[in-house]
Enzyme design. Structure first.
Site, PDB file in Angstrom:
ATOM      1  CG  ASP A 147      -0.413   0.338   2.507  1.00  0.00           C
ATOM      2  OD1 ASP A 147       0.833   0.480   2.608  1.00  0.00           O
ATOM      3  OD2 ASP A 147      -1.183   0.487   3.477  1.00  0.00           O
ATOM      4  CG  HIS A 151      10.276 -23.649  12.904  1.00  0.00           C
ATOM      5  ND1 HIS A 151      10.323 -23.495  14.270  1.00  0.00           N
ATOM      6  CD2 HIS A 151      11.531 -24.013  12.532  1.00  0.00           C
ATOM      7  CE1 HIS A 151      11.550 -23.756  14.704  1.00  0.00           C
ATOM      8  NE2 HIS A 151      12.305 -24.067  13.663  1.00  0.00           N
ATOM      9  CG  HIS A 198       8.632 -27.732  12.013  1.00  0.00           C
ATOM     10  ND1 HIS A 198       8.275 -27.010  13.128  1.00  0.00           N
ATOM     11  CD2 HIS A 198       9.969 -27.961  12.119  1.00  0.00           C
ATOM     12  CE1 HIS A 198       9.340 -26.812  13.884  1.00  0.00           C
ATOM     13  NE2 HIS A 198      10.386 -27.379  13.296  1.00  0.00           N
ATOM     14  CB  THR A 200       2.454  -1.581  10.903  1.00  0.00           C
ATOM     15  OG1 THR A 200       1.239  -2.112  10.331  1.00  0.00           O
ATOM     16  CG2 THR A 200       2.190  -0.191  11.474  1.00  0.00           C
ATOM     17  CB  CYS A 237       0.899  -2.121   4.776  1.00  0.00           C
ATOM     18  SG  CYS A 237       0.790  -2.954   6.376  1.00  0.00           S
TER      19      CYS A 237
HETATM   20  C1  RB5 Z   1      -1.768   3.240   6.237  1.00  0.00           C
HETATM   21  O1  RB5 Z   1      -1.733   4.508   6.788  1.00  0.00           O
HETATM   22  C2  RB5 Z   1      -1.479   2.203   7.289  1.00  0.00           C
HETATM   23  O2  RB5 Z   1      -2.574   2.071   8.138  1.00  0.00           O
HETATM   24  C3  RB5 Z   1      -1.148   0.872   6.644  1.00  0.00           C
HETATM   25  O3  RB5 Z   1      -0.065   1.029   5.800  1.00  0.00           O
HETATM   26  C4  RB5 Z   1      -0.772  -0.251   7.601  1.00  0.00           C
HETATM   27  O4  RB5 Z   1       0.225   0.153   8.484  1.00  0.00           O
HETATM   28  C5  RB5 Z   1      -1.892  -0.918   8.268  1.00  0.00           C
HETATM   29  O5  RB5 Z   1      -1.716  -1.862   9.044  1.00  0.00           O
END
Ligand code: RB5
Length: 143
Positions: A7, A97, A133, A66, A64
């Site tokens: 994203d 694993h 596993h 995080t 993304c």
């Molecule tokens: C986008 O702002 C952010 O929410 C997305 O990239 C991600 O971190 C969501 O988990």
């Protein structure tokens, strides 16, 4: 073939990873997004998951901000084992694993230097094939 998508929060890191894959001579298919304009990460998780499940791509990489949202979305899809990794130990262990088929990264969490080492570790580490596993993976998959 590696499927890759992100994203807006993962766009910059995806560019670094693509350049790295090119340098390594590894083929990939980019399923978007194509800029830092805001998009909805579940759409991109599904595109990569589908490519892996269809067998067009052996592994996937999802990024993304995080790595959390996109890995949650991917893991809702049966047959997908997406691992959010923040270091090489996790990347190695999840291949050995869990036979993880998608690596998730947080573009706002790991810097490019570490991220590329995590990618290499994930791509270069085989599943151990050990019975315990395999049994646990089958329990996850409901087999
Ligand atoms: C986008 O702002 C952010 O929410 C997305 O990239 C991600 O971190 C969501 O988990």
């Amino acid at each position: 073939m590696i499927a890759i998508a992100c994203d807006h929060g993962g766009y910059q890191l995806k560019q670094e990873i693509k350049a790295h894959l090119e340098k390594r001579g590894l083929a990939f298919q980019d399923f978007g997004c194509d800029s830092e304009a805001a998009v909805d990460y579940p759409i991109y998780a599904r595109k990569v998951a589908d490519a892996v499940l269809r067998g067009e791509c052996e592994r996937g990489i999802l990024i993304c901000g995080t790595g959390i949202g996109i890995s949650i979305a991917a893991n809702r899809i049966k047959g997908i084992r997406a691992a959010l990794c923040t270091d090489c130990f996790m990347a190695e262990a999840t291949r050995q694993h869990n036979d993880a088929n998608i690596l998730a990264l947080g573009g706002r969490v790991v810097g490019p230097g570490l991220a590329l080492k995590i990618v290499d570790t994930f791509l270069d580490t085989p599943f151990s094939g050990q019975e315990r596993h395999q049994r646990r993976i089958e329990l996850i998959e409901g087999e």
